[in-house]
Design an enzyme around this catalytic site. Structure first.
Site, PDB file in Angstrom:
ATOM      1  CB  CYS A 121      -0.926  -0.042   1.217  1.00  0.00           C
ATOM      2  SG  CYS A 121      -2.170   1.256   1.225  1.00  0.00           S
ATOM      3  CB  CYS A 122       3.810   2.311   2.057  1.00  0.00           C
ATOM      4  SG  CYS A 122       3.167   2.834   3.655  1.00  0.00           S
ATOM      5  CB  CYS A 204      -2.630   6.953   5.892  1.00  0.00           C
ATOM      6  SG  CYS A 204      -1.677   7.322   4.422  1.00  0.00           S
ATOM      7  CB  CYS A 207      -1.404   3.431   8.931  1.00  0.00           C
ATOM      8  SG  CYS A 207      -1.877   2.291   7.632  1.00  0.00           S
ATOM      9  CB  CYS A 230       5.774   5.157   4.866  1.00  0.00           C
ATOM     10  SG  CYS A 230       6.829   6.592   4.700  1.00  0.00           S
TER      11      CYS A 230
END
Ligand code: SF4
Length: 235
Positions: A121-122, A204, A207, A230
């Site tokens: 995702c990162c 985010c 998270c 990240c």
């Protein structure tokens, strides 16, 4: 010019740190003189970002700044960015978004990827966009502080960034948490109100949780997972 290709650690400039800003203004002045338009500040608009924006505006009031807009930030963060834009109208603040929208990401990789594979995702929502924003740039600025976490204790003012094949400039390495807040309050700077609700480090929304451990101010990021960064600051 000091670039990734010409890097020689022996030729790094040194800066006096016995002043109010612990070297930060010297580093920024050198960096903008040295790199000009080839320098980019990647700002997360956390509290260190608020300090750096104020310092940068004293050196280069039309500096280029990028925010990695993952589409997953708190509304308070977007509101903070708007206030900063109003306070520093000459700064060129750009919100860099990922190629994949959240809907496309969900369709291709499933819902809530951050829970199952936060590294992926990162990569999609932060690392690739930063790489795109840094195309053609020789160096970037980051608000890392040595005190922030064990993984950041050895950061220097000027660093070889193997991940992005670039030079990473970190003006705040000697600043403490108290220094940051002293500066923010002393200069009456507007900041993300989440800091006052127990979030020392803000990323985010999915998270980020409140953190109350002074020894590691980033412990609220990816809480419960082994992930601590990240990926932007790993070489
Ligand atoms: S911080 Fe979380 S939501 Fe944001 S890009 Fe990384 S894994 Fe995804």
């Amino acid at each position: 010019m000091i670039t990734y290709e010409t890097w020689d650690s022996e030729q790094k400039p040194t800066f006096p740190i016995d002043n109010n800003e612990k070297g930060a203004l010297h580093v920024l002045t050198w960096a903008y003189d040295h790199y000009g338009e080839d320098l980019l500040y990647a700002c997360s608009f956390g509290i260190e970002g608020i300090v750096l924006i104020d310092l940068i505006s004293q050196v280069r009031d039309d500096a280029g700044i990028v925010f990695l807009d993952t589409n997953l930030h708190f509304s308070e963060t977007y509101e903070t960015i708007e206030r900063v834009k109003e306070a520093y109208p000459r700064l060129r603040i750009h919100l860099q978004t990922p190629t994949l929208s959240l809907e496309e990401q969900e369709k291709q990789l499933g819902a809530e990827l951050w829970k199952r594979d936060p590294n992926k995702c990162c990569e999609i929502r932060k690392i690739v966009p930063l790489r795109q924003a840094m195309t053609g740039k020789k160096a970037w600025i980051s608000g890392l502080r040595r005190e922030q976490s064990p993984t950041r204790q050895h950061v220097e003012f000027i660093n070889l960034d193997k991940k992005f094949h670039n030079i990473k400039v970190c003006p705040l390495i000697h600043w403490t948490w108290k220094d940051v807040w002293r500066y923010v309050h002393g200069h009456h700077l507007s900041y993300n109100p989440l800091h006052d609700r127990g979030y020392p480090s803000i990323g985010c929304a999915p998270c980020t949780s409140p953190a109350y451990m002074e020894e590691d101010l980033r412990s609220g990021r990816w809480a419960g997972l082994r992930k601590t960064e990240c990926g932007l600051h790993e070489s």
